[in-house]
Design a protein around this motif. Sequence first.
Motif, short mmCIF file in Angstrom:
data_model
loop_
_atom_site.label_atom_id
_atom_site.label_comp_id
_atom_site.label_asym_id
_atom_site.label_seq_id
_atom_site.Cartn_x
_atom_site.Cartn_y
_atom_site.Cartn_z
N LYS A 26 0.84 -1.21 0.00
CA LYS A 26 0.00 0.00 0.00
C LYS A 26 0.87 1.25 0.00
O LYS A 26 1.88 1.32 0.70
N GLU A 27 0.46 2.25 -0.80
CA GLU A 27 1.26 3.46 -0.92
C GLU A 27 0.41 4.64 -1.39
O GLU A 27 -0.74 4.50 -1.79
N VAL A 28 1.03 5.82 -1.37
CA VAL A 28 0.47 7.04 -1.96
C VAL A 28 1.38 7.44 -3.12
O VAL A 28 2.60 7.52 -2.95
N ILE A 29 0.80 7.66 -4.28
CA ILE A 29 1.54 8.19 -5.43
C ILE A 29 1.00 9.57 -5.74
O ILE A 29 -0.22 9.75 -5.88
N ILE A 30 1.89 10.54 -5.84
CA ILE A 30 1.50 11.91 -6.19
C ILE A 30 2.01 12.19 -7.60
O ILE A 30 3.21 12.10 -7.88
N LEU A 31 1.07 12.50 -8.51
CA LEU A 31 1.44 12.86 -9.87
C LEU A 31 1.74 14.36 -9.93
O LEU A 31 1.03 15.15 -9.31
N VAL A 32 2.76 14.74 -10.67
CA VAL A 32 3.13 16.14 -10.86
C VAL A 32 3.26 16.40 -12.35
O VAL A 32 3.96 15.67 -13.05
N GLY A 33 2.59 17.44 -12.84
CA GLY A 33 2.72 17.77 -14.26
C GLY A 33 1.69 18.80 -14.68
O GLY A 33 0.64 18.95 -14.05
N PRO A 34 1.99 19.54 -15.75
CA PRO A 34 1.06 20.58 -16.21
C PRO A 34 -0.25 19.98 -16.71
O PRO A 34 -0.34 18.77 -16.94
N PRO A 35 -1.28 20.80 -16.92
CA PRO A 35 -2.54 20.31 -17.46
C PRO A 35 -2.31 19.59 -18.79
O PRO A 35 -1.48 20.01 -19.60
N ALA A 36 -3.03 18.49 -19.00
CA ALA A 36 -3.00 17.72 -20.25
C ALA A 36 -1.62 17.15 -20.56
O ALA A 36 -1.26 16.97 -21.72
N SER A 37 -0.84 16.85 -19.53
CA SER A 37 0.49 16.28 -19.74
C SER A 37 0.46 14.76 -19.77
O SER A 37 1.51 14.13 -19.94
N GLY A 38 -0.71 14.17 -19.59
CA GLY A 38 -0.83 12.71 -19.66
C GLY A 38 -1.02 12.04 -18.32
O GLY A 38 -0.97 10.81 -18.23
N LYS A 39 -1.27 12.80 -17.25
CA LYS A 39 -1.39 12.24 -15.90
C LYS A 39 -2.55 11.24 -15.80
O LYS A 39 -2.38 10.12 -15.32
N SER A 40 -3.73 11.67 -16.24
CA SER A 40 -4.91 10.82 -16.10
C SER A 40 -4.81 9.57 -16.96
O SER A 40 -5.19 8.47 -16.54
N THR A 41 -4.28 9.71 -18.17
CA THR A 41 -4.09 8.54 -19.03
C THR A 41 -3.12 7.56 -18.39
O THR A 41 -3.33 6.34 -18.40
N PHE A 42 -2.06 8.10 -17.80
CA PHE A 42 -1.06 7.26 -17.16
C PHE A 42 -1.66 6.46 -16.01
O PHE A 42 -1.46 5.24 -15.92
N ARG A 43 -2.38 7.11 -15.12
CA ARG A 43 -2.91 6.38 -13.95
C ARG A 43 -4.00 5.39 -14.35
O ARG A 43 -4.14 4.33 -13.75
N LYS A 44 -4.76 5.71 -15.43
CA LYS A 44 -5.78 4.76 -15.90
C LYS A 44 -5.15 3.52 -16.52
O LYS A 44 -5.70 2.42 -16.42
N ARG A 45 -4.01 3.69 -17.16
CA ARG A 45 -3.34 2.55 -17.81
C ARG A 45 -2.49 1.73 -16.86
O ARG A 45 -2.44 0.50 -16.94
N HIS A 46 -1.80 2.41 -15.94
CA HIS A 46 -0.78 1.72 -15.15
C HIS A 46 -1.11 1.52 -13.67
O HIS A 46 -0.46 0.69 -13.02
N LEU A 47 -2.07 2.26 -13.14
CA LEU A 47 -2.30 2.19 -11.70
C LEU A 47 -3.71 1.71 -11.32
O LEU A 47 -3.85 0.79 -10.50
N GLU A 48 -4.73 2.31 -11.89
CA GLU A 48 -6.10 1.91 -11.53
C GLU A 48 -6.39 0.44 -11.78
O GLU A 48 -7.10 -0.19 -10.99
N PRO A 49 -5.86 -0.18 -12.86
CA PRO A 49 -6.11 -1.61 -13.05
C PRO A 49 -5.55 -2.47 -11.90
O PRO A 49 -5.93 -3.64 -11.76
N HIS A 50 -4.66 -1.89 -11.08
CA HIS A 50 -4.07 -2.62 -9.96
C HIS A 50 -4.65 -2.16 -8.62
O HIS A 50 -4.03 -2.37 -7.56
N GLY A 51 -5.82 -1.55 -8.68
CA GLY A 51 -6.55 -1.22 -7.46
C GLY A 51 -6.29 0.14 -6.86
O GLY A 51 -6.83 0.46 -5.79
N TYR A 52 -5.50 0.97 -7.51
CA TYR A 52 -5.25 2.32 -6.98
C TYR A 52 -6.53 3.16 -7.10
O TYR A 52 -7.21 3.13 -8.13
N VAL A 53 -6.81 3.91 -6.06
CA VAL A 53 -7.98 4.80 -6.05
C VAL A 53 -7.52 6.20 -6.47
O VAL A 53 -6.60 6.77 -5.86
N ALA A 54 -8.15 6.75 -7.51
CA ALA A 54 -7.78 8.07 -8.01
C ALA A 54 -8.39 9.17 -7.16
O ALA A 54 -9.59 9.15 -6.86
#
Length: 399
Positions: free
Chosen positions: A239-267
């Motif tokens: 269990k962990e906390v991941i903090i995404l950092v980046g400007p608007p539309a830099s790919g943050k949401s796409t990244f977490r949907k592809r690589h993190l949410e499928p493994h149970g991470y809560v956005a």
Amino acid sequence: MTRTSGLKRKAVADSERKAKRARGETDLSENLRWLHVGDLIKEVCPLITLTSTTLEGRSKVAGFDIDFTVIKTASGKKFATGASDWEWWNECVPTKLQKLHKDGYRVVFFTNQAGIEKMKVKPEEAFICTGNNHYRKPSTLMWEYFEEQCNNGVKVNHQNSLYVGDAAGRSKDWEPGKPKDFSCSDRMFALNLKIKFYTPEEFFLEKPPAKFKWGCVDPTTYLKKAPTPSATTYHSKTKEVIILVGPPASGKSTFRKRHLEPHGYVAINRDTLGTMSKCIKAAKDALSKGSSVVVDNTNPSADARSAFVKLGEEMGVACRCFWMATPIELAKHLNLVRQNQTNGEVRRIPDVAYNVYKKNYQEPSKSEGFSEIVKIDFCPKFDSQKDEVLFKQRTCAGH
């Protein structure tokens, strides 16, 4: 006016229309109709057209911008003072347009009029993009709508078609005393459509091309240099906390949907939850139930990140930072691509948001309490051919 004189005028008008048809001329005034296209945005449709189902479909199209391309203000002002404040850009314009029609071209006008969405001007022309939406040039959606809905089923030959506009990316004094073009959107529009482009000076006055600059990221060149997607595993078994950092539309949401949410991470996203306190509460609840969380905000500064780092410490879990290293200009391009991908459902983020991000940005440091900082380069991966085509189209992200 008496009923008899009215009938006479009607008879004369009918006679004139018949004579025009006999000469092969088209009287458009009877058939042109305003049409509002798409869902309302601020009570204004994103696209307004003036067209007719009786117009002949043609495979060759001559497209034109309107302001300072085929017309200009009679007053000499930058913006028209009223509906009558106009004159031909040059006296040769109507003759050239008539020749195009006789040579088998369908003459069509495409214009951006953001003032309509802002309720500053009234629509007066055809194929008008009313705001900063998905139809706005250099997006090709206005032209595509014309091809699909307003050309009577005739397929347009782009190789034999052309577009003329004054937004051509020319620098100041491209001709002695001439100001810098306000953008390069017309030139990009033609490029995205793969059709010939001319400035008004080149097309109507037959002047040589002037030097210009695109003024934006070249998405095709970027793709050739872009890193290939890696097979790196980004999720953790603990269990962990991941903090995404980046400007608007830099790919943050796409990244977490592809690589993190499928493994149970809560956005955790402030755009969805509304306030920072609600975000902290939602993150704490998820951690309490045994789930990892990913904080999907821009998080530009150490201060913006500190509350989630502190929460991780309180909950006894590690906190990692994933730093989206997408260049700002590319993020601005992706911002417009996303608007076009969703047909305007996701609106473009205004430039002020990028300015605020840059003003507040502090590069993430382990001294903030992160167990690890992972730099994420933008690696294009397209879910469909349409997405790839839209990414490769030029946008006015640099203007």
